[in-house]
Scaffold this motif. Structure first.
Motif, PDB file in Angstrom:
ATOM      1  N   TYR A   1      -3.985  -1.768   4.097  1.00 59.08           N
ATOM      2  CA  TYR A   1      -3.399  -0.798   3.166  1.00 59.08           C
ATOM      3  C   TYR A   1      -2.954   0.448   3.925  1.00 59.08           C
ATOM      4  CZ  TYR A   1      -7.792   1.879   3.419  1.00 59.08           C
ATOM      5  OH  TYR A   1      -8.873   2.620   3.864  1.00 59.08           O
ATOM      6  N   LYS A   2      -2.094   1.216   3.269  1.00 58.89           N
ATOM      7  CA  LYS A   2      -1.609   2.459   3.863  1.00 58.89           C
ATOM      8  C   LYS A   2      -2.357   3.619   3.220  1.00 58.89           C
ATOM      9  CE  LYS A   2       2.421   5.214   5.052  1.00 58.89           C
ATOM     10  NZ  LYS A   2       3.879   5.194   5.304  1.00 58.89           N
ATOM     11  N   PRO A   3      -3.110   4.390   4.028  1.00 60.51           N
ATOM     12  CA  PRO A   3      -3.870   5.502   3.459  1.00 60.51           C
ATOM     13  C   PRO A   3      -3.016   6.760   3.318  1.00 60.51           C
ATOM     14  CG  PRO A   3      -4.318   5.343   5.794  1.00 60.51           C
ATOM     15  CD  PRO A   3      -3.361   4.218   5.468  1.00 60.51           C
ATOM     16  N   TYR A   4      -3.297   7.529   2.295  1.00 62.68           N
ATOM     17  CA  TYR A   4      -2.688   8.842   2.118  1.00 62.68           C
ATOM     18  C   TYR A   4      -3.803   9.878   2.043  1.00 62.68           C
ATOM     19  CZ  TYR A   4       1.759   6.522   1.348  1.00 62.68           C
ATOM     20  OH  TYR A   4       2.894   5.776   1.522  1.00 62.68           O
ATOM     21  N   SER A   5      -3.441  11.127   2.183  1.00 58.64           N
ATOM     22  CA  SER A   5      -4.445  12.183   2.243  1.00 58.64           C
ATOM     23  C   SER A   5      -3.967  13.414   1.485  1.00 58.64           C
ATOM     24  CB  SER A   5      -4.729  12.565   3.704  1.00 58.64           C
ATOM     25  OG  SER A   5      -5.483  13.744   3.797  1.00 58.64           O
ATOM     26  N   LYS A   6      -4.865  14.021   0.746  1.00 55.88           N
ATOM     27  CA  LYS A   6      -4.535  15.221  -0.009  1.00 55.88           C
ATOM     28  C   LYS A   6      -4.079  16.344   0.904  1.00 55.88           C
ATOM     29  CE  LYS A   6      -6.352  18.341  -3.560  1.00 55.88           C
ATOM     30  NZ  LYS A   6      -7.477  18.610  -4.490  1.00 55.88           N
ATOM     31  N   ASN A   7      -4.586  16.355   2.127  1.00 57.96           N
ATOM     32  CA  ASN A   7      -4.285  17.457   3.038  1.00 57.96           C
ATOM     33  C   ASN A   7      -3.252  17.117   4.113  1.00 57.96           C
ATOM     34  OD1 ASN A   7      -6.293  19.116   1.790  1.00 57.96           O
ATOM     35  ND2 ASN A   7      -7.865  17.993   2.922  1.00 57.96           N
TER      36      ASN A   7
ATOM     37  N   TYR B   1      -7.614  -4.102 -12.241  1.00 51.98           N
ATOM     38  CA  TYR B   1      -6.280  -4.470 -11.745  1.00 51.98           C
ATOM     39  C   TYR B   1      -5.511  -3.221 -11.315  1.00 51.98           C
ATOM     40  CZ  TYR B   1      -1.302  -5.658 -12.106  1.00 51.98           C
ATOM     41  OH  TYR B   1       0.039  -5.804 -11.864  1.00 51.98           O
ATOM     42  N   ARG B   2      -5.474  -2.248 -12.184  1.00 50.53           N
ATOM     43  CA  ARG B   2      -4.707  -1.032 -11.893  1.00 50.53           C
ATOM     44  C   ARG B   2      -5.324  -0.243 -10.747  1.00 50.53           C
ATOM     45  NH1 ARG B   2      -3.024   3.402 -16.524  1.00 50.53           N
ATOM     46  NH2 ARG B   2      -1.809   4.788 -15.194  1.00 50.53           N
ATOM     47  N   GLY B   3      -6.620  -0.420 -10.540  1.00 48.78           N
ATOM     48  CA  GLY B   3      -7.294   0.278  -9.458  1.00 48.78           C
ATOM     49  C   GLY B   3      -6.801  -0.115  -8.075  1.00 48.78           C
ATOM     50  N   ASN B   4      -6.079  -1.225  -7.980  1.00 51.22           N
ATOM     51  CA  ASN B   4      -5.473  -1.588  -6.695  1.00 51.22           C
ATOM     52  C   ASN B   4      -4.289  -0.710  -6.363  1.00 51.22           C
ATOM     53  OD1 ASN B   4      -7.241  -3.717  -6.201  1.00 51.22           O
ATOM     54  ND2 ASN B   4      -5.924  -5.234  -7.178  1.00 51.22           N
ATOM     55  N   TYR B   5      -3.743  -0.020  -7.366  1.00 52.69           N
ATOM     56  CA  TYR B   5      -2.481   0.698  -7.191  1.00 52.69           C
ATOM     57  C   TYR B   5      -2.579   2.218  -7.327  1.00 52.69           C
ATOM     58  CZ  TYR B   5      -0.712  -4.020  -7.883  1.00 52.69           C
ATOM     59  OH  TYR B   5      -0.476  -5.364  -7.765  1.00 52.69           O
ATOM     60  N   ASN B   6      -3.641   2.726  -7.912  1.00 52.36           N
ATOM     61  CA  ASN B   6      -3.677   4.169  -8.165  1.00 52.36           C
ATOM     62  C   ASN B   6      -4.937   4.836  -7.628  1.00 52.36           C
ATOM     63  OD1 ASN B   6      -5.657   3.383  -9.950  1.00 52.36           O
ATOM     64  ND2 ASN B   6      -4.784   4.401 -11.728  1.00 52.36           N
ATOM     65  N   SER B   7      -5.531   4.228  -6.610  1.00 54.76           N
ATOM     66  CA  SER B   7      -6.775   4.743  -6.044  1.00 54.76           C
ATOM     67  C   SER B   7      -6.509   5.757  -4.934  1.00 54.76           C
ATOM     68  CB  SER B   7      -7.608   3.592  -5.483  1.00 54.76           C
ATOM     69  OG  SER B   7      -8.719   4.073  -4.752  1.00 54.76           O
ATOM     70  N   THR B   8      -7.334   6.779  -4.891  1.00 54.61           N
ATOM     71  CA  THR B   8      -7.233   7.747  -3.792  1.00 54.61           C
ATOM     72  C   THR B   8      -8.044   7.311  -2.581  1.00 54.61           C
ATOM     73  OG1 THR B   8      -9.068   9.031  -4.726  1.00 54.61           O
ATOM     74  CG2 THR B   8      -6.826   9.696  -5.350  1.00 54.61           C
ATOM     75  N   ASP B   9      -8.722   6.162  -2.683  1.00 53.94           N
ATOM     76  CA  ASP B   9      -9.508   5.678  -1.547  1.00 53.94           C
ATOM     77  C   ASP B   9      -9.675   4.164  -1.635  1.00 53.94           C
ATOM     78  OD1 ASP B   9     -11.146   5.297   0.606  1.00 53.94           O
ATOM     79  OD2 ASP B   9     -12.898   6.307  -0.247  1.00 53.94           O
TER      80      ASP B   9
END
Length: 564
Positions: free
Chosen positions: A276-282, A258-266
């Motif tokens: 979904y809206k992607p984010y990037s470390k760089n 469940y939580r993996g829907n909200y705190n995943s880096t991919d």
């Protein structure tokens, strides 16, 4: 967050104060010709601009919708807990920005009429423009009710539009549905980070459920004279079911976590995701995690929300035989813990809030972070990622890069079950194929067609609808301001009156705390920070935002009831 709006054409001459229909971005200087609209790179640039409207977790140091929209009964804000508007305003970005987006969509649609691209290609981009026009009008109608309706490019000569009246919100919503149906049939893109036909279906499911239930429960007294419309409600609820059925027949599957829907880096690897809206470390960051562990104080869960979670026997607090004592106990480290309470509750609760309370005199450090406190003692951990992000990345503004879900399978299951229940056509198989999958993931027994009554049911609905609404609340806790708009469409906004319903301003049970620095009720519950002098009283006018007076003085528009 500042929005970047590219409306797609050069205009000359000064724009008047009715700029919402006319404004373009000052950097937009391309030549408006058929050749421009016949270039797919140009069309991609125009359509990708719409992505700015799906803020997700925000951009950089600015936050998005998730978690921060605190007007509801699930959170207490450390500062302002009042209604979104308490007075009429001269101008509002809630009004201005959407009409700029409508203009943008209409420019794309008008430009495509001169394009030499193949029909299927043009229809794809038309679908994207119509999808986003639909989304924008949905926002406007939810907030304001009747609004001006514009489906052409407006010029300074169009006085009948610029100074025209508000249009019946039902007519506007019918246009929204038509736009979404077109989008679902003609968008050909498949990238889940962009606009797809499945995303259009998911949006249709959300909007049709909203419209169906809104029209079922509205009253003439609280809806500017427009009473409930059972036929209209049924039509839209069936549209919701149809969209959900099409998505549930595809290859989407529930994520194990469940939580993996909200705190995943991919989230590209998550089988639930539709959009979904992607984010990037760089490249692209947000600050949602930082704001849930900020030393200045975080917005905490309410007692009302905490009590909504079932016990593992599938029963609510009033009827369970499991231990209901919710008082925090001091552990060996001197912290006040609720681990015992979380162990016997819906698993989503432990994945949403911390096991240690955070309040004055007893701040909490989550996985090496700085100490922080919560407005209710209950601290939100749902979005945090303590394994892939460093302490520095998690605890500083604009450093987080976990992806944000916007449409995903859990929401489709919830929409489907609610719409079928409202229609009176739901079966046990329907429940088992939708919300009961969420219940299983949460460690709970499935919902039955005839569930036992919960004395906490204060919405005057059937036991089944109450349990489906409970599941929705717990599954989408803090998500995207969902709870507030649910209360609007169910016609339950009075539940946000803090005098009538004090549990929406209360927090954790601190009765075992020695000399607490927080204000407590006589039976030991923490009174939410800054709420003692912030009584929130319900008035039926709050079902709508006030029309900005700057728009009314232009002529043609009337004010919403109750706003002076």
């Amino acid at each position: 967050m500042k929005k970047i709006l590219i409306c797609g054409i050069i205009v000359t001459g000064a724009l008047t104060s009715c700029d919402s229909f006319l404004d373009i971005h000052p950097d937009d200087t391309f030549t408006n010709t058929p050749s421009y609209w016949s270039n797919t790179d140009n069309l991609d640039n125009q359509c990708n601009t719409f992505l700015n409207n799906y803020t997700g977790y925000g951009n950089g140091g600015s936050y998005g919708w998730f978690y921060f929209k605190t007007l509801g009964d699930d959170q207490v804000n450390f500062s302002d807990n009042n209604w979104e508007y308490t007075n009429v305003v001269a101008s509002s970005l809630d009004w201005k920005y959407p009409f700029e987006d409508v203009r943008h969509a209409n420019y794309v649609l008008t430009g495509l009429k001169s394009s030499s691209l193949a029909y299927e290609t043009k229809a794809n981009y038309e679908g994207i423009a119509k999808l986003n026009r639909a989304w924008t009008y949905y926002q406007l109608v939810r907030q304001y009710g009747d609004v001006p309706f514009i489906n052409t490019v407006v010029t300074t000569e169009d006085d009948n539009i610029l100074y025209g009246p508000r249009i019946d919100r039902d007519i506007v919503m019918d246009s929204v549905l038509n736009d979404l149906n077109y989008a679902a049939e003609h968008i050909t893109q498949t990238n889940k980070q962009r606009f797809t036909a499945d995303m259009a279906l998911a949006m249709k499911a959300e909007i049709a459920l909203y419209e169906g239930t809104y029209c079922k429960y509205r009253t003439a007294e609280d809806n500017a004279g427009k009473a409930a419309n059972p036929d209209r409600a049924q039509r839209y609820l069936n549209e919701c079911v149809d969209a959900c059925n099409k998505l549930m027949a595809k290859d989407y599957k529930l994520n194990e976590s469940y939580r993996g829907n909200y705190n995943s880096t991919d989230l590209s690897k998550n089988p639930e995701m539709i959009f979904y809206k992607p984010y990037s470390k760089n490249k692209l960051h947000h600050s949602t995690i930082d704001y849930t562990m900020n030393t200045g104080g975080t917005n905490g869960m309410t007692k009302d929300a905490f009590d909504a979670y079932l016990f593992l026997d599938g029963k609510p607090k009033a009827t369970t035989t499991m231990n209901t004592n919710d008082a925090a106990t001091k552990n060996a480290d001197g912290q006040y813990s609720i681990e015992a309470q979380l162990a016997v509750r819906d698993k989503r609760l432990a994945e949403t809030i911390d096991p240690i309370l955070a309040f004055k005199g007893h701040d909490y450090k989550r996985a090496g972070s700085s100490g922080f406190t919560s407005s209710t003692g209950y601290a939100v951990c749902k979005y945090d990622n303590v394994t892939e992000l460093t302490v520095d990345e998690r605890n500083n503004i604009g450093r987080q890069y976990t992806d944000c879900p916007i449409y995903w399978l859990s929401v489709i299951y919830l929409n489907f079950a609610e719409a079928k229940a409202e229609l009176g056509t739901i079966t046990q198989t329907d429940l088992d194929n939708s919300v009961n999958k969420l219940q299983t993931r949460a460690g709970l027994p499935g919902i039955q067609l005839a569930p036992a009554a919960d004395p906490a049911n204060n919405m005057n609905v059937s036991n089944l609808l109450w349990e489906i609404r409970r599941t929705r609340r717990c599954e989408l806790m803090f998500d995207n301001w969902t709870r507030y708009w649910d209360l609007i469409r169910w016609h339950q906004l009075h539940l946000l009156d803090s005098e009538q319903h004090p549990n929406i301003y209360l927090g954790a049970n601190l009765s075992n705390v020695t000399n607490p620095e927080e204000d407590l009720t006589p039976n030991g519950y923490m009174i939410g920070s800054n709420t003692i002098n912030q009584v929130r009283r319900f008035d039926k006018k709050y079902y709508f935002y006030p029309i900005p007076t700057g728009q009314i003085t232009l002529g043609g528009l009337t004010q919403n009831p109750g706003w002076q």
